[in-house]
Design a protein around this motif. Structure first.
Motif, mmCIF file in Angstrom:
data_model
loop_
_atom_site.group_PDB
_atom_site.id
_atom_site.type_symbol
_atom_site.label_atom_id
_atom_site.label_comp_id
_atom_site.label_asym_id
_atom_site.label_seq_id
_atom_site.Cartn_x
_atom_site.Cartn_y
_atom_site.Cartn_z
ATOM 1 N N GLY A 80 -0.327 -13.889 8.869
ATOM 2 C CA GLY A 80 0.590 -15.008 8.765
ATOM 3 C C GLY A 80 1.830 -14.565 7.996
ATOM 4 O O GLY A 80 2.394 -13.505 8.255
ATOM 5 N N ASP A 81 2.221 -15.358 7.003
ATOM 6 C CA ASP A 81 3.354 -14.996 6.163
ATOM 7 C C ASP A 81 2.929 -14.294 4.880
ATOM 8 O O ASP A 81 3.772 -13.971 4.038
ATOM 9 C CB ASP A 81 4.186 -16.240 5.819
ATOM 10 N N GLU A 82 1.631 -14.068 4.715
ATOM 11 C CA GLU A 82 1.130 -13.359 3.538
ATOM 12 C C GLU A 82 1.176 -11.851 3.793
ATOM 13 O O GLU A 82 0.858 -11.384 4.896
ATOM 14 C CB GLU A 82 -0.310 -13.773 3.240
ATOM 15 N N MET A 83 1.546 -11.089 2.768
ATOM 16 C CA MET A 83 1.582 -9.635 2.905
ATOM 17 C C MET A 83 1.206 -8.997 1.574
ATOM 18 O O MET A 83 1.570 -9.495 0.509
ATOM 19 C CB MET A 83 2.969 -9.166 3.342
ATOM 20 N N PHE A 84 0.450 -7.887 1.657
ATOM 21 C CA PHE A 84 0.073 -7.159 0.448
ATOM 22 C C PHE A 84 0.071 -5.668 0.746
ATOM 23 O O PHE A 84 0.108 -5.251 1.902
ATOM 24 C CB PHE A 84 -1.293 -7.617 -0.079
ATOM 25 N N ARG A 85 0.021 -4.884 -0.312
ATOM 26 C CA ARG A 85 0.177 -3.434 -0.197
ATOM 27 C C ARG A 85 -1.091 -2.713 -0.625
ATOM 28 O O ARG A 85 -1.707 -3.063 -1.633
ATOM 29 C CB ARG A 85 1.352 -2.958 -1.056
ATOM 30 N N ILE A 86 -1.482 -1.694 0.137
ATOM 31 C CA ILE A 86 -2.530 -0.757 -0.252
ATOM 32 C C ILE A 86 -1.841 0.479 -0.817
ATOM 33 O O ILE A 86 -1.082 1.149 -0.099
ATOM 34 C CB ILE A 86 -3.426 -0.374 0.942
ATOM 35 N N ASP A 87 -2.080 0.779 -2.081
ATOM 36 C CA ASP A 87 -1.420 1.885 -2.771
ATOM 37 C C ASP A 87 -2.281 3.143 -2.655
ATOM 38 O O ASP A 87 -3.336 3.246 -3.259
ATOM 39 C CB ASP A 87 -1.209 1.521 -4.243
ATOM 40 N N PHE A 88 -1.816 4.101 -1.851
ATOM 41 C CA PHE A 88 -2.591 5.324 -1.624
ATOM 42 C C PHE A 88 -2.683 6.174 -2.884
ATOM 43 O O PHE A 88 -3.756 6.697 -3.211
ATOM 44 C CB PHE A 88 -1.956 6.160 -0.501
ATOM 45 N N THR A 89 -1.578 6.356 -3.563
ATOM 46 C CA THR A 89 -1.580 7.263 -4.714
ATOM 47 C C THR A 89 -2.399 6.701 -5.865
ATOM 48 O O THR A 89 -3.013 7.452 -6.622
ATOM 49 C CB THR A 89 -0.146 7.561 -5.178
ATOM 50 N N GLU A 90 -2.419 5.376 -6.011
ATOM 51 C CA GLU A 90 -3.246 4.770 -7.057
ATOM 52 C C GLU A 90 -4.716 5.088 -6.849
ATOM 53 O O GLU A 90 -5.456 5.357 -7.794
ATOM 54 C CB GLU A 90 -3.046 3.247 -7.080
ATOM 55 N N HIS A 91 -5.140 5.080 -5.598
ATOM 56 C CA HIS A 91 -6.571 5.233 -5.305
ATOM 57 C C HIS A 91 -6.980 6.651 -4.933
ATOM 58 O O HIS A 91 -8.158 6.992 -5.019
ATOM 59 C CB HIS A 91 -6.964 4.279 -4.171
ATOM 60 N N THR A 92 -6.022 7.481 -4.504
ATOM 61 C CA THR A 92 -6.394 8.819 -4.019
ATOM 62 C C THR A 92 -5.527 9.945 -4.570
ATOM 63 O O THR A 92 -5.869 11.114 -4.386
ATOM 64 C CB THR A 92 -6.285 8.878 -2.475
ATOM 65 N N ASP A 93 -4.402 9.612 -5.197
ATOM 66 C CA ASP A 93 -3.431 10.620 -5.645
ATOM 67 C C ASP A 93 -2.828 11.401 -4.479
ATOM 68 O O ASP A 93 -2.313 12.510 -4.668
ATOM 69 C CB ASP A 93 -4.050 11.613 -6.656
ATOM 70 N N LYS A 94 -2.907 10.854 -3.265
ATOM 71 C CA LYS A 94 -2.367 11.531 -2.089
ATOM 72 C C LYS A 94 -1.521 10.560 -1.273
ATOM 73 O O LYS A 94 -1.901 9.401 -1.099
ATOM 74 C CB LYS A 94 -3.481 12.071 -1.183
ATOM 75 N N PRO A 95 -0.398 11.024 -0.735
ATOM 76 C CA PRO A 95 0.350 10.228 0.237
ATOM 77 C C PRO A 95 -0.039 10.645 1.647
ATOM 78 O O PRO A 95 -0.878 11.539 1.849
ATOM 79 C CB PRO A 95 1.797 10.621 -0.058
ATOM 80 N N VAL A 96 0.568 10.011 2.642
ATOM 81 C CA VAL A 96 0.590 10.525 4.018
ATOM 82 C C VAL A 96 2.041 10.850 4.339
ATOM 83 O O VAL A 96 2.956 10.414 3.633
ATOM 84 C CB VAL A 96 0.011 9.519 5.040
ATOM 85 N N MET A 97 2.251 11.628 5.390
ATOM 86 C CA MET A 97 3.606 12.022 5.774
ATOM 87 C C MET A 97 3.946 11.434 7.141
ATOM 88 O O MET A 97 3.185 11.615 8.109
ATOM 89 C CB MET A 97 3.720 13.542 5.844
ATOM 90 N N VAL A 98 5.052 10.732 7.230
ATOM 91 C CA VAL A 98 5.529 10.226 8.517
ATOM 92 C C VAL A 98 6.420 11.299 9.133
ATOM 93 O O VAL A 98 7.486 11.639 8.600
ATOM 94 C CB VAL A 98 6.299 8.910 8.337
ATOM 95 N N TYR A 99 5.959 11.854 10.258
ATOM 96 C CA TYR A 99 6.635 12.971 10.926
ATOM 97 C C TYR A 99 6.083 13.005 12.343
ATOM 98 O O TYR A 99 4.876 13.123 12.556
ATOM 99 C CB TYR A 99 6.318 14.270 10.191
ATOM 100 N N GLY A 100 6.940 12.868 13.319
ATOM 101 C CA GLY A 100 6.497 12.692 14.698
ATOM 102 C C GLY A 100 5.628 13.828 15.222
ATOM 103 O O GLY A 100 5.884 14.999 14.939
ATOM 104 N N GLN A 101 4.624 13.472 16.005
ATOM 105 C CA GLN A 101 3.765 14.488 16.604
ATOM 106 C C GLN A 101 4.572 15.429 17.491
ATOM 107 O O GLN A 101 4.280 16.632 17.571
ATOM 108 C CB GLN A 101 2.656 13.832 17.420
#
Length: 389
Positions: A80-101
């Motif tokens: 709906g109009d609700e939105m929340f964030r999952i923080d990768f670094t808080e939980h794993t100390d790792k990001p992901v990288m956005v880079y096209g296949q």
């Protein structure tokens, strides 16, 4: 012609395996059914796990992805109009990288060509002979002539419709499959992303995803019917529907423009077991497919490459067959965990045609639980950034 490892399939998994083997002095030949230009025009997901990034660095192709890619420390979920964030670094100390296949593939082609890697394009009538013997061969036709490639091992990186999986006798393999009753209509546009992180949206009208390739190139998806066709959707109809499925604040900020690519992808989960028969080893889509929710396809193929590359190094450098003998077991253990996550995330975010109001309320309750529970967020983050090899 002879090589140590014959690789069928010139997509990112076959190229990555070939380049990694090259760094260890292990010879390979890559056979590709299409032209290089055709392979490079495929539009695919672009969220890379740390494991794949590490493999690219080891293969000597990590410089551009770190220079031009976009590190994401989290992702957004809406209902709906609700939105929340999952923080990768808080939980794993790792990001992901956005880079096209496509860019991953481009980097790998450049590296293989720079080292005179043997790449054979537009091959047809590929046949794997003697995979269950000590002297396998790959026979194929190119430029109208029949060729034979003798080798020690065969890596089947030729996708779901390729010859590799079909070479394993039906009496020796078992397929598992779930077909989803909807698809994703995807649009690529030269517009700035609506947000600097991905937005996964659950709405009463169906799923939507706001993604990107870079600061000026956006990729958007909406859940659609399986019998829809891209030409059934005008650009205006797509943008109108996308706005209805994302929170109002983001909908008001959405910048639209002409689509430069529009396509529909069906969703399915698929696994075949085992992933090895004799000296034939399956990698990537040849052995398994996941729904695109969570962007696990290329990343799961990369984990296969890791296990196979490790096994081939062991056999050539140490005369130790343990890695190859356990390849299927190790690869499948991670594959099934990835399949579980993709199934869970797809089930959580999509509207199913036969979904009851009770089931929709349960779905929303699970999303709300995820929003408020740190342990649930940690579990999602760990799966999203990639389970260890």
């Amino acid at each position: 012609m002879r090589t140590q490892v014959a690789i069928i399939g010139g997509g990112p998994s076959g190229l990555l395996l070939s380049q990694l083997l090259h760094t260890r002095g292990i010879d390979s030949v890559v056979l590709e059914r299409q032209t290089k230009a055709y392979v490079l025009q495929r539009i695919r997901a672009g969220v890379l796990e740390q494991g794949l990034l590490d493999l690219m660095t080891e293969a000597g192709v990590g410089e551009r992805v770190y220079r031009e890619g976009f590190a994401h420390d989290g992702t957004l979920l809406s209902y709906g109009d609700e939105m929340f964030r999952i923080d990768f670094t808080e939980h794993t100390d790792k990001p992901v990288m956005v880079y096209g296949q496509t860019e991953v593939t481009r980097d790998l082609y450049k590296a293989r060509e720079a080292t005179d890697g043997r790449l054979v394009f537009q091959v047809s009538d590929v046949e794997i002979v003697g995979a269950d013997t000590d002297s396998p061969e790959v026979q194929y036709t190119v430029d109208g002539a029949r060729q034979t490639l003798a080798c020690d091992y065969v890596a089947g990186c030729d996708g779901f419709h390729g010859v590799s999986r079909k070479t394993i006798p039906e009496t020796l393999r078992k397929d598992y499959e779930k077909v989803y009753p909807f698809g994703w209509l995807g649009v690529l546009s030269r517009t700035p992303p609506v947000h600097h992180e991905l937005i996964y949206a659950n709405s009463e009208r169906g799923f939507a995803l706001c993604s990107m390739r870079n600061e000026a190139l956006s990729r958007y998806y909406i859940q659609c019917r399986l019998d829809d066709r891209p030409e059934d959707w005008s650009d205006q109809a797509f943008w109108d529907e996308l706005r209805r499925r994302i929170p109002g604040e983001q909908a008001a900020r959405l910048v639209t423009g002409p689509s430069i690519e529009k396509s529909i992808a069906p969703l399915r989960s698929f696994v075949t077991e085992p992933m090895r028969w004799g000296r034939l080893f399956l990698c990537g889509d040849a052995a398994h497919i996941v729904p695109p929710t969570g962007a696990k396809g290329l990343n799961t193929a990369a984990s296969d490459v890791h296990y196979l590359y490790t096994g081939l190094r062991q056999i050539y450098e140490e005369s130790d067959a343990e890695g190859l003998d356990r390849y299927s077991e190790r690869a499948l253990a991670r594959v099934w965990k990835t399949e579980r996550f993709s199934w869970w995330f797809s089930t959580l975010m999509h509207r199913f045609p036969d979904q009851t109001e009770f089931e929709y309320k349960i779905q929303l309750a699970e999303i709300e639980f995820l929003r408020t529970n740190k342990a649930a967020q940690a579990a999602m983050a760990q799966n999203y950034v990639g389970l260890p090899y």
